[in-house]
Design a protein around this motif. Structure first.
Motif: not given
Length: 302
Positions: A116, A120-121, A123, A241, A243, A278-281
């Motif tokens: 991630e 992902g979220a 970055r 962040i 995640v 944040m939710e994982a992407e």
């Protein structure tokens, strides 16, 4: 060799996902196989076959494995595992000798965090906390732009932070750990209490999504416990962040809304105001992409 891709392998208790990954975290090809947990030898043989199948006809520079294990990074040894028969194995040396490539190994939650972070979220962030909510609560840390592993490599077991002294028993044998309050089995128990035997966390999330008050409150209670853990991590690490991933993490705002309320109350200024939850992407690809980045880390070390 830097232009060549690597193979990342995310080993789970029921299935193993492997992929050809480049340095940007892009997946060129992937395969999924059931994980053979009948014995340690069978598990390792299955992983060998996965590598051989993906490697055939391709220039592969290194291998990376994410495993549900405590890993001693000094030796590359898998010390103990959950859901797979892997213990006291010099995993890194064994795989290197078998396949003739640089090999990296990492705990699966750490691998998902690295995935991630790279693609992902999270970055571009320098300080990251990730929690994976599933059968247990896994965790990973990026601190000052580097994965944190601790003295021997088994650090960042964030699901085992104590949020309730002498609280409910944890699968590890401890009590009052975050995992005891915020993992999928907690939702399963709540669902059975509300809707009877045969119900589970998925039913609870489905009913909560429809606004059924009992389900919403049950999930909110889990979310508040999650928020207590998040507030502790925010106060200690001041991440940019946090995640949230894993199968149970798909409950989304039913958990994260109440978690944010607890963070706002228990977190310290200014960290509580600047952090983003944040939710994982990347979904199921977080671990395999992270394993790929671990392979590149092993390659670069040589």
């Amino acid at each position: 060799m830097d232009a060549l891709p690597v193979i990342g392998i995310d080993v789970g208790g029921t299935k193993t996902l492997a992929a050809v990954v480049n340095r940007r975290g892009e997946v060129a090809e992937d395969i999924t196989h059931p994980t053979d947990v009948s014995s340690q030898d069978a598990l390792l043989a299955g992983l060998d076959k996965i590598v051989d199948d993906l490697r055939e006809g391709r220039g592969i520079a290194a291998l990376g494995f994410g495993v549900p294990s405590r890993v001693d990074q000094r030796s590359g040894r898998a010390v103990a595992s959950v859901n797979i028969p892997l213990a006291d194995v010099d995993f890194r040396d064994r795989m290197r000798e078998r396949h003739g490539l640089p090999v990296g190994i990492e705990n699966d939650a750490n691998a998902a965090t690295i995935g991630e972070w790279h693609a992902g979220a999270a970055r571009g962030a320098q300080n990251v906390v990730m929690l994976t909510l599933g059968t247990g609560v896994g965790g990973g840390l990026i601190l000052d732009g580097r994965p944190f592993r601790g003295t021997t490599g088994v650090g960042a077991e964030l699901g085992h932070v104590v949020i309730g002294l002498d609280g409910p028993p944890c699968s590890c044998g401890g009590h009052g750990h975050l995992e005891s309050y915020a993992a999928g089995p907690v939702a399963d128990r709540a669902a059975r209490e509300l809707y009877g035997e045969g119900s589970g966390g998925r039913d609870l999330v489905e009913r909560g999504s429809k606004g059924e008050p009992e389900a919403v409150e049950a999930l909110a209670a889990i979310g508040r416990a999650l928020g207590a853990g998040i507030a502790s991590f925010v106060n200690v690490f001041e991440p940019e962040i946090v995640v949230i991933g894993g199968g149970f993490g798909t409950a989304g705002e039913l958990l994260l809304g109440p978690a944010r309320e607890v963070l706002a109350r228990e977190g310290l200024e200014p960290a509580r105001d600047t952090v983003r939850i944040m939710e994982a992407e990347l979904g199921s690809y977080a671990g395999v992409i992270g394993a790929g980045m671990i392979a590149f880390e092993a390659l670069d070390a040589e």
